[in-house]
Design a protein around this motif. Structure first.
Motif, mmCIF file in Angstrom:
data_model
loop_
_atom_site.group_PDB
_atom_site.id
_atom_site.type_symbol
_atom_site.label_atom_id
_atom_site.label_comp_id
_atom_site.label_asym_id
_atom_site.label_seq_id
_atom_site.Cartn_x
_atom_site.Cartn_y
_atom_site.Cartn_z
ATOM 1 N N ARG A 79 0.830 -1.192 0.000
ATOM 2 C CA ARG A 79 0.000 0.000 0.000
ATOM 3 C C ARG A 79 0.871 1.251 0.000
ATOM 4 O O ARG A 79 2.013 1.248 0.463
ATOM 5 C CB ARG A 79 -0.902 0.002 1.237
ATOM 6 C CG ARG A 79 -1.841 -1.193 1.303
ATOM 7 C CD ARG A 79 -2.684 -1.161 2.554
ATOM 8 N NE ARG A 79 -3.541 0.013 2.612
ATOM 9 C CZ ARG A 79 -4.351 0.288 3.615
ATOM 10 N NH1 ARG A 79 -4.421 -0.525 4.657
ATOM 11 N NH2 ARG A 79 -5.113 1.360 3.600
ATOM 12 N N TRP A 82 2.181 7.283 1.953
ATOM 13 C CA TRP A 82 1.705 8.649 2.206
ATOM 14 C C TRP A 82 2.552 9.343 3.269
ATOM 15 O O TRP A 82 2.041 9.835 4.273
ATOM 16 C CB TRP A 82 0.226 8.645 2.631
ATOM 17 C CG TRP A 82 -0.701 8.085 1.608
ATOM 18 C CD1 TRP A 82 -0.513 8.056 0.255
ATOM 19 C CD2 TRP A 82 -1.972 7.472 1.834
ATOM 20 N NE1 TRP A 82 -1.580 7.465 -0.366
ATOM 21 C CE2 TRP A 82 -2.491 7.097 0.574
ATOM 22 C CE3 TRP A 82 -2.717 7.207 2.976
ATOM 23 C CZ2 TRP A 82 -3.722 6.474 0.429
ATOM 24 C CZ3 TRP A 82 -3.945 6.581 2.831
ATOM 25 C CH2 TRP A 82 -4.437 6.225 1.578
ATOM 26 N N HIS A 116 -9.734 14.237 -5.004
ATOM 27 C CA HIS A 116 -9.592 13.302 -3.879
ATOM 28 C C HIS A 116 -8.500 13.807 -2.935
ATOM 29 O O HIS A 116 -7.351 13.935 -3.332
ATOM 30 C CB HIS A 116 -9.224 11.904 -4.380
ATOM 31 C CG HIS A 116 -9.218 10.863 -3.294
ATOM 32 N ND1 HIS A 116 -10.362 10.496 -2.620
ATOM 33 C CD2 HIS A 116 -8.217 10.130 -2.755
ATOM 34 C CE1 HIS A 116 -10.071 9.560 -1.733
ATOM 35 N NE2 HIS A 116 -8.781 9.327 -1.791
ATOM 36 N N VAL A 118 -6.041 13.475 0.500
ATOM 37 C CA VAL A 118 -5.409 12.449 1.336
ATOM 38 C C VAL A 118 -4.422 13.147 2.261
ATOM 39 O O VAL A 118 -3.821 14.173 1.905
ATOM 40 C CB VAL A 118 -4.697 11.382 0.469
ATOM 41 C CG1 VAL A 118 -3.606 11.995 -0.386
ATOM 42 C CG2 VAL A 118 -4.133 10.269 1.328
ATOM 43 N N THR A 183 -12.275 4.691 -3.594
ATOM 44 C CA THR A 183 -11.203 5.524 -4.122
ATOM 45 C C THR A 183 -10.031 5.562 -3.154
ATOM 46 O O THR A 183 -10.209 5.691 -1.945
ATOM 47 C CB THR A 183 -11.708 6.961 -4.358
ATOM 48 O OG1 THR A 183 -12.868 6.921 -5.195
ATOM 49 C CG2 THR A 183 -10.631 7.812 -5.026
ATOM 50 N N SER A 184 -8.837 5.438 -3.694
ATOM 51 C CA SER A 184 -7.622 5.563 -2.908
ATOM 52 C C SER A 184 -6.650 6.445 -3.679
ATOM 53 O O SER A 184 -6.995 6.995 -4.736
ATOM 54 C CB SER A 184 -7.020 4.183 -2.631
ATOM 55 O OG SER A 184 -5.918 4.286 -1.736
ATOM 56 N N SER A 185 -5.430 6.598 -3.151
ATOM 57 C CA SER A 185 -4.414 7.428 -3.795
ATOM 58 C C SER A 185 -3.070 6.725 -3.741
ATOM 59 O O SER A 185 -2.787 5.982 -2.789
ATOM 60 C CB SER A 185 -4.285 8.796 -3.105
ATOM 61 O OG SER A 185 -5.484 9.522 -3.175
ATOM 62 N N ASP A 186 -2.246 6.972 -4.756
ATOM 63 C CA ASP A 186 -0.897 6.416 -4.737
ATOM 64 C C ASP A 186 0.041 7.367 -3.996
ATOM 65 O O ASP A 186 -0.405 8.350 -3.379
ATOM 66 C CB ASP A 186 -0.407 6.123 -6.153
ATOM 67 C CG ASP A 186 -0.307 7.369 -7.031
ATOM 68 O OD1 ASP A 186 -0.259 8.497 -6.482
ATOM 69 O OD2 ASP A 186 -0.276 7.228 -8.266
#
Length: 225
Positions: A79, A82, A116, A118, A183-186
């Protein structure tokens, strides 16, 4: 799970935490054909305690002709961490100290200007809101409210593109045997939609191939060995 109706592998990845009677299995269970009980690892007593196994064999349309069963399961994809925001640090560095970033983003999200958000954490006492978005609009709205805590990057995708994918997923939930999506983020704060599903059919593959690269990530339970 072994019972009078045979041996089954329950592949449900999302559980509702409701108590079930012994012997219950979800509707995402797969019939296993072959000498299953003898092949189970001794530390994976599925009928007595929670455990995980992987089954390798030939797919026979809603069942698996088992060739091998192992307690070793495929490692999940790593994962995003961040940690380091994808923006140069402001003069004086990112702000230290606990500051509540959980506030209403209001029109920024509803208008699609912010695709989005984060929160990145460069250290234990630093939080930086990173927004993949319309850079000018979000910078004007939030830069004074979040001194040295805001990083704004252009988004590869628009809110409308994400919404279109969600519309398809909601409509195809049962037909495609989807389990969850979100939804997620890299690590560059770029958004994508991850989709957990039973398996990738030809229809799903054709749909995903037509989307912009990187917009969706498919996470099927059933994979080619």
């Amino acid at each position: 799970m072994s019972g009078p109706d045979g041996d089954w592998l329950d592949v449900a990845g999302v559980h509702d935490l409701v108590f079930r009677q012994p012997g219950w299995k979800s509707d995402r269970s797969i019939r296993l054909i072959g000498s299953v009980a003898e092949a189970l690892p001794t530390d994976s007593a599925l009928n007595h305690r929670p455990g995980y196994v992987s089954a390798v064999g030939i797919w026979r349309d809603e069942s698996i002709e088992v060739e091998a069963i192992s307690a070793e399961i495929p490692a999940p994809e790593p994962r995003a961490l961040w940690r380091e925001p994808p923006c140069p640090a402001p003069p004086g560095g990112w702000r230290h100290g606990t500051v509540d970033l959980d506030f209403d983003l209001g029109d920024l999200e509803s208008s699609g200007a912010m695709v989005h958000p984060v929160i990145f954490r460069p250290s234990e006492d630093q939080e930086v809101l990173v927004a993949a978005t319309d850079v000018d609009a979000v910078s004007r709205e939030l830069s004074l409210k979040m001194p040295r805590q805001l990083c704004v990057v252009p988004s590869r995708f628009t809110r409308a593109q994400l919404d279109e994918v969600y519309d398809v997923l909601h409509a195809k939930w049962r037909d495609w045997r989807l389990e969850s999506f979100g939804t997620s983020s890299d690590e560059q704060a770029q958004p994508f939609i991850v989709i957990m599903m039973f398996r990738i059919t030809a229809e799903i593959a054709e749909w995903a191939d037509a989307l912009p690269e990187g917009l969706v990530r498919l996470d099927p339970t059933l994979n080619p060995a």
